[in-house]
Scaffold this active site. Structure first.
Site, PDB file in Angstrom:
ATOM      1  CG  HIS A 114      26.561  72.142  22.019  1.00 15.61           C
ATOM      2  ND1 HIS A 114      25.876  73.220  22.547  1.00 15.61           N
ATOM      3  CD2 HIS A 114      25.612  71.336  21.483  1.00 15.61           C
ATOM      4  CE1 HIS A 114      24.576  73.077  22.340  1.00 15.61           C
ATOM      5  NE2 HIS A 114      24.397  71.944  21.685  1.00 15.61           N
ATOM      6  CG  HIS A 133      24.472  68.676  17.760  1.00 15.65           C
ATOM      7  ND1 HIS A 133      23.797  67.877  18.645  1.00 15.65           N
ATOM      8  CD2 HIS A 133      24.178  69.949  18.098  1.00 15.65           C
ATOM      9  CE1 HIS A 133      23.111  68.631  19.481  1.00 15.65           C
ATOM     10  NE2 HIS A 133      23.333  69.908  19.168  1.00 15.65           N
TER      11      HIS A 133
END
Length: 136
Positions: free
Chosen positions: A98, A100
């Site tokens: 992922h 940020h």
């Protein structure tokens, strides 16, 4: 597999979704570093940057740019951090790739910084030699 980000990306767990396409879901982070902190989650599971296919990693960075551009207009922030942690030692806590996307505001003290060290001549030579070899 019992991956919370897989479940969120698939829509099995409710989230504050900002964007969705066939490959990704972008959500607001429940523990934000700053107002508007988002996570770019691929819908398929990859533990980290080394596992995600290059084409999908490239799409993720293009999507990060899209989120930053929209966020600058919508949130009127002063800057952005794009952070992608790999491995526990680097701060990764959920082992599903992922990114940020963290809006930054002057004086927010979000803390995505470090104290610069020093690159010694010995380290420069050793690191460049071993990395060049590994990159062949």
């Amino acid at each position: 597999m019992d991956c919370i980000f897989c479940k969120i990306a698939a829509g099995e767990i409710p989230s504050a979704t900002l964007y969705e396409d066939e490959d990704f879901r972008v959500i607001l982070d429940l523990g934000p570093a700053a107002r508007g902190h988002a996570l770019i989650l691929p819908k398929a599971h990859y533990a980290d940057l080394c596992e995600i296919p290059e084409e999908l990693a490239a799409k993720a960075m293009i999507l990060a740019k899209k989120i930053v551009s929209a966020g600058r207009k919508a949130l009127r922030c002063d800057g952005y951090n794009i952070v992608q942690n790999n491995g526990e030692a680097a701060g990764q806590t959920v082992f599903h790739f992922h990114i940020h996307v963290i809006p930054r505001y002057t004086g927010d003290n979000a803390g995505v910084t470090w104290t610069p060290g020093t690159l010694t001549e010995e380290d420069r030579q050793e690191i460049t030699a071993c990395m060049r070899e590994a990159l062949k």
